[in-house]
Scaffold this motif. Sequence first.
Motif, PDB file in Angstrom:
ATOM      1  N   ALA A   1       8.423   7.552  11.101  1.00  0.00           N
ATOM      2  CA  ALA A   1       8.476   7.421  12.557  1.00  0.00           C
ATOM      3  C   ALA A   1       7.095   7.624  13.183  1.00  0.00           C
ATOM      4  O   ALA A   1       6.677   6.879  14.074  1.00  0.00           O
ATOM      5  N   HIS A   2       6.353   8.621  12.693  1.00  0.00           N
ATOM      6  CA  HIS A   2       5.002   8.883  13.200  1.00  0.00           C
ATOM      7  C   HIS A   2       4.069   7.715  12.868  1.00  0.00           C
ATOM      8  O   HIS A   2       3.230   7.322  13.690  1.00  0.00           O
ATOM      9  N   ALA A   3       4.206   7.178  11.658  1.00  0.00           N
ATOM     10  CA  ALA A   3       3.353   6.058  11.244  1.00  0.00           C
ATOM     11  C   ALA A   3       3.644   4.810  12.079  1.00  0.00           C
ATOM     12  O   ALA A   3       2.720   4.074  12.456  1.00  0.00           O
ATOM     13  N   ARG A   4       4.903   4.568  12.375  1.00  0.00           N
ATOM     14  CA  ARG A   4       5.253   3.408  13.191  1.00  0.00           C
ATOM     15  C   ARG A   4       4.688   3.535  14.603  1.00  0.00           C
ATOM     16  O   ARG A   4       4.189   2.551  15.170  1.00  0.00           O
ATOM     17  N   ARG A   5       4.754   4.735  15.168  1.00  0.00           N
ATOM     18  CA  ARG A   5       4.195   4.933  16.509  1.00  0.00           C
ATOM     19  C   ARG A   5       2.684   4.718  16.506  1.00  0.00           C
ATOM     20  O   ARG A   5       2.135   4.104  17.420  1.00  0.00           O
ATOM     21  N   ALA A   6       2.025   5.227  15.471  1.00  0.00           N
ATOM     22  CA  ALA A   6       0.573   5.037  15.364  1.00  0.00           C
ATOM     23  C   ALA A   6       0.238   3.560  15.198  1.00  0.00           C
ATOM     24  O   ALA A   6      -0.725   3.053  15.779  1.00  0.00           O
ATOM     25  N   SER A   7       1.036   2.848  14.402  1.00  0.00           N
ATOM     26  CA  SER A   7       0.798   1.431  14.171  1.00  0.00           C
ATOM     27  C   SER A   7       0.957   0.638  15.470  1.00  0.00           C
ATOM     28  O   SER A   7       0.166  -0.260  15.772  1.00  0.00           O
TER      29      SER A   7
ATOM     30  N   ASP B   1      -9.287  -2.832  10.942  1.00  0.00           N
ATOM     31  CA  ASP B   1      -9.026  -2.344   9.577  1.00  0.00           C
ATOM     32  C   ASP B   1      -8.014  -1.203   9.601  1.00  0.00           C
ATOM     33  O   ASP B   1      -7.124  -1.129   8.747  1.00  0.00           O
ATOM     34  N   CYS B   2      -8.167  -0.316  10.571  1.00  0.00           N
ATOM     35  CA  CYS B   2      -7.284   0.839  10.674  1.00  0.00           C
ATOM     36  C   CYS B   2      -5.848   0.390  10.961  1.00  0.00           C
ATOM     37  O   CYS B   2      -4.896   0.925  10.390  1.00  0.00           O
ATOM     38  N   GLU B   3      -5.707  -0.594  11.835  1.00  0.00           N
ATOM     39  CA  GLU B   3      -4.365  -1.106  12.138  1.00  0.00           C
ATOM     40  C   GLU B   3      -3.707  -1.658  10.877  1.00  0.00           C
ATOM     41  O   GLU B   3      -2.522  -1.403  10.611  1.00  0.00           O
ATOM     42  N   GLU B   4      -4.468  -2.382  10.085  1.00  0.00           N
ATOM     43  CA  GLU B   4      -3.931  -2.946   8.846  1.00  0.00           C
ATOM     44  C   GLU B   4      -3.561  -1.846   7.853  1.00  0.00           C
ATOM     45  O   GLU B   4      -2.526  -1.917   7.187  1.00  0.00           O
ATOM     46  N   LEU B   5      -4.400  -0.829   7.770  1.00  0.00           N
ATOM     47  CA  LEU B   5      -4.137   0.290   6.855  1.00  0.00           C
ATOM     48  C   LEU B   5      -2.881   1.054   7.235  1.00  0.00           C
ATOM     49  O   LEU B   5      -2.057   1.391   6.373  1.00  0.00           O
ATOM     50  N   ILE B   6      -2.704   1.329   8.525  1.00  0.00           N
ATOM     51  CA  ILE B   6      -1.526   2.077   8.953  1.00  0.00           C
ATOM     52  C   ILE B   6      -0.272   1.211   8.836  1.00  0.00           C
ATOM     53  O   ILE B   6       0.820   1.720   8.543  1.00  0.00           O
ATOM     54  N   SER B   7      -0.422  -0.088   9.033  1.00  0.00           N
ATOM     55  CA  SER B   7       0.698  -0.997   8.799  1.00  0.00           C
ATOM     56  C   SER B   7       1.117  -0.950   7.328  1.00  0.00           C
ATOM     57  O   SER B   7       2.316  -0.948   7.006  1.00  0.00           O
ATOM     58  N   ASP B   8       0.126  -0.885   6.438  1.00  0.00           N
ATOM     59  CA  ASP B   8       0.426  -0.733   5.007  1.00  0.00           C
ATOM     60  C   ASP B   8       1.130   0.596   4.746  1.00  0.00           C
ATOM     61  O   ASP B   8       2.055   0.672   3.922  1.00  0.00           O
ATOM     62  N   SER B   9       0.692   1.640   5.443  1.00  0.00           N
ATOM     63  CA  SER B   9       1.322   2.957   5.293  1.00  0.00           C
ATOM     64  C   SER B   9       2.803   2.901   5.656  1.00  0.00           C
ATOM     65  O   SER B   9       3.649   3.500   4.979  1.00  0.00           O
ATOM     66  N   VAL B  10       3.100   2.200   6.741  1.00  0.00           N
ATOM     67  CA  VAL B  10       4.499   2.054   7.156  1.00  0.00           C
ATOM     68  C   VAL B  10       5.313   1.409   6.040  1.00  0.00           C
ATOM     69  O   VAL B  10       6.402   1.883   5.687  1.00  0.00           O
ATOM     70  N   ASP B  11       4.791   0.342   5.451  1.00  0.00           N
ATOM     71  CA  ASP B  11       5.492  -0.343   4.358  1.00  0.00           C
ATOM     72  C   ASP B  11       5.676   0.577   3.154  1.00  0.00           C
ATOM     73  O   ASP B  11       6.753   0.606   2.535  1.00  0.00           O
TER      74      ASP B  11
ATOM     75  N   GLY C   1      -4.463   6.416   5.376  1.00  0.00           N
ATOM     76  CA  GLY C   1      -4.813   7.194   6.553  1.00  0.00           C
ATOM     77  C   GLY C   1      -6.212   7.771   6.466  1.00  0.00           C
ATOM     78  O   GLY C   1      -6.970   7.752   7.447  1.00  0.00           O
ATOM     79  N   ASP C   2      -6.557   8.289   5.292  1.00  0.00           N
ATOM     80  CA  ASP C   2      -7.904   8.845   5.094  1.00  0.00           C
ATOM     81  C   ASP C   2      -8.969   7.769   5.279  1.00  0.00           C
ATOM     82  O   ASP C   2     -10.031   8.024   5.861  1.00  0.00           O
ATOM     83  N   THR C   3      -8.706   6.572   4.765  1.00  0.00           N
ATOM     84  CA  THR C   3      -9.650   5.471   4.910  1.00  0.00           C
ATOM     85  C   THR C   3      -9.825   5.093   6.374  1.00  0.00           C
ATOM     86  O   THR C   3     -10.943   4.818   6.833  1.00  0.00           O
ATOM     87  N   CYS C   4      -8.727   5.095   7.100  1.00  0.00           N
ATOM     88  CA  CYS C   4      -8.785   4.803   8.535  1.00  0.00           C
ATOM     89  C   CYS C   4      -9.648   5.828   9.264  1.00  0.00           C
ATOM     90  O   CYS C   4     -10.473   5.480  10.109  1.00  0.00           O
ATOM     91  N   LEU C   5      -9.480   7.105   8.915  1.00  0.00           N
ATOM     92  CA  LEU C   5     -10.246   8.175   9.565  1.00  0.00           C
ATOM     93  C   LEU C   5     -11.734   8.089   9.250  1.00  0.00           C
ATOM     94  O   LEU C   5     -12.553   8.638   9.995  1.00  0.00           O
ATOM     95  N   ASP C   6     -12.075   7.423   8.153  1.00  0.00           N
ATOM     96  CA  ASP C   6     -13.497   7.262   7.806  1.00  0.00           C
ATOM     97  C   ASP C   6     -14.213   6.301   8.755  1.00  0.00           C
ATOM     98  O   ASP C   6     -15.438   6.315   8.856  1.00  0.00           O
ATOM     99  N   GLY C   7     -13.427   5.450   9.433  1.00  0.00           N
ATOM    100  CA  GLY C   7     -14.034   4.488  10.352  1.00  0.00           C
ATOM    101  C   GLY C   7     -14.305   5.117  11.712  1.00  0.00           C
ATOM    102  O   GLY C   7     -13.729   6.142  12.080  1.00  0.00           O
ATOM    103  N   ASN C   8     -15.159   4.494  12.471  1.00  0.00           N
ATOM    104  CA  ASN C   8     -15.509   4.980  13.804  1.00  0.00           C
ATOM    105  C   ASN C   8     -14.549   4.367  14.820  1.00  0.00           C
ATOM    106  O   ASN C   8     -14.871   3.397  15.513  1.00  0.00           O
ATOM    107  N   VAL C   9     -13.345   4.952  14.906  1.00  0.00           N
ATOM    108  CA  VAL C   9     -12.294   4.345  15.733  1.00  0.00           C
ATOM    109  C   VAL C   9     -11.974   5.166  16.977  1.00  0.00           C
ATOM    110  O   VAL C   9     -11.064   4.822  17.725  1.00  0.00           O
ATOM    111  N   GLY C  10     -12.661   6.253  17.215  1.00  0.00           N
ATOM    112  CA  GLY C  10     -12.470   7.016  18.443  1.00  0.00           C
ATOM    113  C   GLY C  10     -11.538   8.197  18.276  1.00  0.00           C
ATOM    114  O   GLY C  10     -10.707   8.227  17.356  1.00  0.00           O
ATOM    115  N   PRO C  11     -11.646   9.185  19.162  1.00  0.00           N
ATOM    116  CA  PRO C  11     -10.892  10.432  19.027  1.00  0.00           C
ATOM    117  C   PRO C  11      -9.379  10.275  19.143  1.00  0.00           C
ATOM    118  O   PRO C  11      -8.629  10.958  18.448  1.00  0.00           O
ATOM    119  N   GLU C  12      -8.898   9.393  20.019  1.00  0.00           N
ATOM    120  CA  GLU C  12      -7.448   9.242  20.189  1.00  0.00           C
ATOM    121  C   GLU C  12      -6.803   8.621  18.958  1.00  0.00           C
ATOM    122  O   GLU C  12      -5.740   9.063  18.511  1.00  0.00           O
TER     123      GLU C  12
END
Length: 201
Positions: free
Chosen positions: A72-78, A103-113, A148-159
């Motif tokens: 549920a948390h992953a879907r909301r983030a996606s 890239d982060c959107e794709e990674l979290i979408s993969d996480s959901v799957d 998720g860790d890979t997503c956090l490595d990117g410069n995607v902002g605090p939110e």
Amino acid sequence: MQTHLTLILFTLFLYLFFTGSAAAHDEAQDLVRSSCIHARYPKLCLRTLSNYSGPAKSPLDIAEAALRVSLAHARRASEYLGASKGGARSSSLSKLQRAALSDCEELISDSVDELQRSLEELKHLRQETFRWQMSNALTWVSAALTDGDTCLDGNVGPEVNRRVADVARVTSNALYLINRLGESGKGKPKPKLNAQPRSKK
């Protein structure tokens, strides 16, 4: 007289119903507490699973509940990432930041799957393939954490970081509970009894 007896029986039924419900609730909460105590984020584990409305009668129920919370948390983030990528916010980002967000959107979408696949595995455990299925579930949840860790490595902002870190925390707890379930073997289905042969006449 009969009305009085009916009232007494109805009152007794209500008492037994609510007493049984309270006992079941206390038992479920004890199971949640004992399951979460050694999780990586025990307070978060206790809070999210105590508020979960599904059944919690066994370690398998707890592991499934933790996965449902993580999913549920992953879907909301996606959904947030998808909206951010196509929204006004993206226009203020640099080209590098937009690429990182995509890239982060794709990674979290993969996480959901991956979390969904793990949940389906737990929902269809079989006695003869239990270890293999538990290994699959752990592999997919671990992959979701890596995404998720890979997503956090990117410069995607605090939110974005805050939302993805939230997913990572509940997913880490789910990984612990699935691993705990696999090691204990308590989620392993009992072998089906063979049907009794028909007696010859």
